[in-house]
Design a protein around this motif. Structure first.
Motif, short mmCIF file in Angstrom:
data_model
loop_
_atom_site.label_atom_id
_atom_site.label_comp_id
_atom_site.label_asym_id
_atom_site.label_seq_id
_atom_site.Cartn_x
_atom_site.Cartn_y
_atom_site.Cartn_z
N PRO A 18 4.68 17.76 0.02
CA PRO A 18 5.82 16.84 -0.13
C PRO A 18 6.02 15.94 1.10
O PRO A 18 6.60 14.88 0.97
CB PRO A 18 7.01 17.78 -0.28
N ASN A 19 5.55 16.38 2.23
CA ASN A 19 5.64 15.53 3.42
C ASN A 19 4.51 14.50 3.34
O ASN A 19 3.35 14.79 3.61
CB ASN A 19 5.51 16.38 4.67
N VAL A 20 4.88 13.28 2.95
CA VAL A 20 3.85 12.27 2.69
C VAL A 20 3.08 11.93 3.96
O VAL A 20 1.89 11.64 3.93
CB VAL A 20 4.49 11.00 2.09
N VAL A 21 3.79 11.99 5.09
CA VAL A 21 3.11 11.66 6.34
C VAL A 21 1.94 12.61 6.57
O VAL A 21 0.84 12.20 6.94
CB VAL A 21 4.11 11.73 7.53
N LEU A 72 0.81 -1.21 0.00
CA LEU A 72 0.00 0.00 0.00
C LEU A 72 0.85 1.26 0.00
O LEU A 72 0.52 2.25 -0.65
CB LEU A 72 -0.89 -0.04 1.25
N SER A 73 1.96 1.21 0.72
CA SER A 73 2.71 2.44 0.95
C SER A 73 3.27 3.06 -0.34
O SER A 73 3.33 4.29 -0.43
CB SER A 73 3.82 2.20 1.95
N PRO A 74 3.68 2.28 -1.36
CA PRO A 74 4.18 2.94 -2.57
C PRO A 74 3.16 3.89 -3.18
O PRO A 74 3.52 4.95 -3.69
CB PRO A 74 4.48 1.78 -3.52
N PHE A 75 1.88 3.53 -3.06
CA PHE A 75 0.85 4.42 -3.61
C PHE A 75 0.92 5.79 -2.95
O PHE A 75 0.87 6.82 -3.60
CB PHE A 75 -0.53 3.80 -3.40
N TYR A 76 1.01 5.78 -1.61
CA TYR A 76 1.05 7.04 -0.90
C TYR A 76 2.27 7.86 -1.31
O TYR A 76 2.17 9.07 -1.53
CB TYR A 76 1.10 6.81 0.61
N ILE A 77 3.43 7.18 -1.38
CA ILE A 77 4.65 7.92 -1.67
C ILE A 77 4.60 8.50 -3.08
O ILE A 77 4.97 9.65 -3.32
CB ILE A 77 5.88 6.99 -1.50
N GLU A 78 4.10 7.69 -4.04
CA GLU A 78 4.14 8.15 -5.42
C GLU A 78 3.00 9.12 -5.73
O GLU A 78 3.14 9.99 -6.58
CB GLU A 78 4.09 6.94 -6.36
N VAL A 81 -0.96 11.67 4.18
CA VAL A 81 -1.72 10.49 4.60
C VAL A 81 -2.52 10.80 5.86
O VAL A 81 -3.70 10.46 5.97
CB VAL A 81 -0.77 9.29 4.84
N ALA A 101 1.36 14.53 -5.55
CA ALA A 101 0.57 14.94 -6.70
C ALA A 101 -0.86 15.23 -6.30
O ALA A 101 -1.51 16.11 -6.86
CB ALA A 101 0.62 13.85 -7.77
#
Lengths: 502, 276, 132
Positions: free
Chosen positions: B52-55, B37-43, B58, B47
């Motif tokens: 830019p802070n993915v945390v 699941l996590s690659p989706f959040y990062i990529e 999410v 966008a």
């Protein structure tokens, strides 16, 4: 708006809870109407969701518009649909019924009381509606924290009991959280349906087995399953009466729902029943819980404490019924979640009314109560009969399903335990009825009412009208749930049980 | 009790160890947790939200529903402390204590004596001897504004660096608590009343839940900030970014207020006197 | 023996977390003082946080704050392998808040218990309860 019913169910009480805090500082008179309006809206929304489920099957709601597993979803099917209605109904009725007590006891902190009350209900509704394993943990903590606060405000030993409840509850929730962590480590997802899809290929992994045991242990601790029940009697018996008539019917029942949900949806019956073959031993544990709960109830003479031990036994009914692993057993367990919520509410509300008027808390102080509080005692009798399992009250029907489940599974120990517990309940309640009905009312005003019709001189001192209306409604509900038990099972419960279970 | 504790601990520990052989190695980049699941959040995160802070993305957007209840948890904790501890009736004591502010001398007035209430130069105190340290007072006076400024930065910069509503709120609350420790509770009450703190905590969480409700009214799902676009006059992605900022401010307010409320009630055991 | 050693080396975070859970749980059950119990509870909760954060780690990756911060072409360059898993961190922000909240309520209850009994030792409280 119909598409949003499932979200409104949780959002409305949440938003109103904060408004109640603010209202509490501005004008206390607003607290109660706001809370009642919120819970009424919640109840209507829950009925709306249930109707929709009945029509179109599973209702899903994607928070922030993201489908799981990316976002968090609410997922209401036949199982949690009826549990949601039960929670909303009990919470609303209890709010209406206990108003006189609350306004007297918490006059200086009314806003805080009602806010915590609504947040507790919101937490329970959220637990029931959510489709995300981690979100479930957060909501368990909301329901728990508000519960600790409300219980801790009771008289006497309440704060100590509440602190012990907090310790046990936190351990239970942490174990569940660890279980979810193990599942996340094994699969990389937190959504229940997604977990169920990704678990079968790694059923042999030790991670899944440890996660299973961790979740189960955590939930057993939270639901007060014997021998992990130590926190329950103290916390519920010492809680203030308006709070114990909310938490006693709902909290343990919701935790049992969570167990059913986790076993049926996340681990699926294939893993829980067929691969592990855990059913037999869990049912035996339930048998021990039922017998022990009954004996403990028999050993105390304090009214509320006795009722809490009955809850311990009832938890055994539901856990045992579920782990029988057949259609009748699981139906009985699910039906009993709703029925037990209703009948526990009924007796606890009556107990609250009795304690309001009567100083003592042991059953010996109930002398002459039939004359003094006829309506309250009538409601108490109905609740008691339902807990014993006398037809046509609802308690009979869920017990009937549980017993036929036990017979179908060939688990005679469980059947014997159920019958034994019914017998003990019979003794428990008739002991109270006897004291309250037959023993003379020893009043200093010189009431010489000995037997026969002689109850002259005993003034009727009933509970406030508002409370009476609610209590009578609850008692009528017990009959209604009993009359429609077949329809509830046909209409809702059968859809819940996976096709593989006979 | 010890034996029981040992048995329980060994059982839980054994259970946890039982799963250990099937754990992926620590830091394994191909473990299920890192690939499902996590690659989706990062990529997708940046966008979708311009954060830019993915945390943050999410926390406040994809799993914003969780975070709302997290704010509700902290709110309930603050309220629970108030509910459990607050006492409204004043203790009537025989002797009262006053401090002469310019000199720091403590006056002890027996029952029936004339109190200097109303005088500017005296303040009521609760314990017999309260240290009055000029160095600590001055240092905290200097530090507090900078901590508060930093807290605001942490809240506002949560999109680009570690931070956000919770961290900033805790910092802001800590600044106020620092002031309370270096002076006393009464001097904080003069600047931030209990009523205001209560109000702020409720308003903070209301901002969060209210944003969600606005999204719902505008036709989206609960907490779907993209539907704020029309109202804010920006495109959907920017609307999500602004939505995150709005709820972070709400969370910051609530957390700050609750931290202060916890301190008020715990340090004075609900009496709201001088405190520690 | 060698297997255990290598398991310890490759998974030492997880070993530490299990140790901490056990310490916390032991203190929670065995200690007589209510504040020590509260501290034990907090240790156990912190251990869970360590566990989750360990799940998020990825060798050779950095914190999940993207490099090319501004501009719309950011997502072309982003490779998931370069950044650690943000989800456990999000979950643990929630869990930290929950543990702080629990701690606050626990301390409030402990104060209430102290006001009532004048002690925080469990056996002394029990003795007082038995007396009445």
């Amino acid at each position: 708006m119909t598409a949003h019913y499932s979200a409104l169910l949780i959002v409305v009480p949440l938003v109103v809870a904060f408004m109640v805090t603010i209202a509490g500082w501005i004008d206390k008179r607003w607290c109660f109407p706001l809370s009642a309006a919120a819970l009424l809206a919640t109840f209507l929304a829950s009925v709306g969701v249930l109707a929709e489920v009945q029509q179109n099957g599973v209702v899903e709601y994607f928070m922030a518009g993201w489908e799981p597993p990316v976002g968090i979803n609410l997922r209401v099917d036949h199982l949690n649909g009826i549990v949601l209605v039960a929670i909303a109904a009990v919470a609303l009725l209890n709010l209406l019924g206990t108003r006189p007590i609350v306004e007297k006891t918490y006059a200086d902190r009314l806003g805080a009381f009602y806010t915590l009350y609504i947040l507790l209900v919101t937490g329970l509704l959220g637990i029931t509606a959510t489709g995300d394993a981690f979100n479930l943990y957060v909501l368990i903590e909301i329901a728990a924290l508000t519960g600790y606060a409300l219980i801790g405000m009771g008289p006497g030993r309440a704060s100590l009991s509440s602190l012990n409840y907090l310790f046990m509850g936190t351990v239970g929730a942490s174990l569940y959280l660890l279980g979810v962590g193990y599942l996340y480590l094994a699969t990389g997802t937190l959504n229940m349906v997604d977990l169920a899809a990704r678990l079968p290929e790694i059923y042999d992994s030790r991670l899944v087995l440890s996660a299973f045991i961790l979740c189960l242990a955590g939930l057993c601790l939270k639901m007060g399953f014997f021998p992990l029940h130590a926190w329950l009697p103290n916390a519920y018996a010492h809680a203030p009466s308006p709070v114990s008539s909310l938490v006693a019917p709902l909290v343990t029942k919701v935790m049992i729902y969570v167990m059913v949900r986790v076993m049926l949806t996340v681990f699926t019956p294939v893993f829980a029943f067929e691969r592990l073959q855990l059913g037999g031993s869990m049912v035996w544990l339930a048998v021990i819980a039922i017998v022990a709960g009954s004996f403990l109830a028999l050993s105390t003479r304090r009214l509320k404490r006795m009722l809490t031990f009955i809850i311990v036994a009832e938890v055994g009914y539901m856990v045992g019924g579920f782990w029988l692993g057949n259609r009748a057993g699981i139906s009985g367990a699910i039906l009993h979640i709703v029925n037990d919520a209703a009948m526990t509410f009924c007796v606890f509300l009556a107990a609250a009314a009795i304690q309001q008027r009567n100083e003592g808390e042991t059953i010996d102080d109930l002398q002459g109560l039939f004359a003094k509080m006829p309506v309250t005692m009538a409601v108490f009798v109905v609740g008691g009969l339902s807990i014993i399992g006398v037809p046509p009250t609802c308690g009979f029907f869920s017990k009937w399903y549980l017993i036929s489940g036990g017979l179908a599974a060939g688990h005679y120990g469980f059947v014997a335990a159920l019958l034994f517990s019914s017998l003990i309940n019979l003794v428990l309640f008739f002991r109270i009825f006897e004291i309250a009905f037959f023993e003379p009312f020893t009043d200093h005003h010189g009431g010489h009412g000995h037997g026969g019709e002689g109850v002259h001189g005993v003034a009727i001192e009933e509970a406030p009208l508002q409370m009476l209306v609610v209590m009578v409604t609850a008692a009528v509900m017990l009959f209604a749930l009993g009359l429609y038990a077949g329809d509830i099972v046909e209409g809702f419960v059968t859809h819940v049980i996976p096709a593989g279970i006979l | 009790m010890r034996a029981l504790a040992l048995i329980t601990v060994l059982m839980v520990g054994g259970l946890l160890f039982y799963g250990l052989p099937d754990f992926p190695d620590w830091g394994d980049p191909v473990s299920p947790a890192s690939t499902h699941l996590s690659p989706f959040y990062i990529e997708q995160g940046a966008a979708d939200t311009h954060a830019p802070n993915v945390v943050t993305a999410v926390l406040a957007y994809y799993r914003g529903y969780d975070t709302m209840f997290e704010a509700a948890v902290i709110f309930s904790a603050g309220l629970a402390c108030f509910f459990l501890l607050r006492t409204f009736q004043q203790k009537s004591e025989e002797t009262r204590l006053y401090r002469h502010i310019p000199t720091g001398v403590t006056l002890r007035i027996e029952e029936g004596g004339k109190t200097p209430a109303g005088s500017e130069e005296f303040e009521p105190i609760d314990s017999h001897w309260v240290p009055y340290d000029m160095i600590i007072n001055m240092t905290c006076r200097l530090i507090v504004p900078f901590v508060q400024l930093f807290a605001l930065y942490v809240i506002a910069h949560g999109h680009y660096s570690p931070g956000g509503g919770f961290q900033g709120g805790v910092l802001f609350g800590a600044a106020i608590i620092l002031f309370a420790i270096s002076h006393d509770l009464r001097s904080v009450f003069r600047r931030l009343q209990e009523k205001a703190v209560m109000f702020l905590s409720a308003v903070g969480v209301l901002i969060y839940a209210g944003t969600g409700v606005v999204c719902l009214v505008l036709g989206g799902n609960f907490l779907d900030y993209s539907f704020l676009a029309g109202m804010l006059g920006v495109d959907a992605v920017m609307a999500r970014s602004h939505g995150i900022l709005i709820i972070e401010i709400g969370v910051g307010l609530a957390v700050m207020a609750v931290m202060v409320m916890l301190y008020y009630n715990l340090s004075s055991a609900g009496r709201h006197d001088e405190g520690l | 023996m060698e297997a255990i050693l290598s398991s310890f080396l490759t998974k030492y975070n997880y070993w530490v977390f299990i140790g901490l859970v056990m310490i916390g749980l032991y203190a929670l059950i065995a200690k007589r003082n209510l504040v020590k119990k509260i501290i034990g509870m907090n240790i156990a909760q912190t251990a869970v946080i360590l566990f989750y954060v360990s799940i998020g780690a990825k060798q050779g990756s950095t914190i999940p704050i993207l490099d090319s911060s501004h501009g719309h072409d950011a997502h072309h360059a982003v490779q998931a392998i370069d950044y650690i898993n943000p989800l456990p961190h999000v979950l643990m922000l929630t869990a930290i808040v929950v543990s702080v909240a629990t701690l606050g309520v626990a301390l409030a209850l402990a104060i209430k218990v102290y006001q009532q009994y004048g002690t925080l030792e469990e056996d002394e409280i029990q003795a007082q309860i038995d007396k009445t």
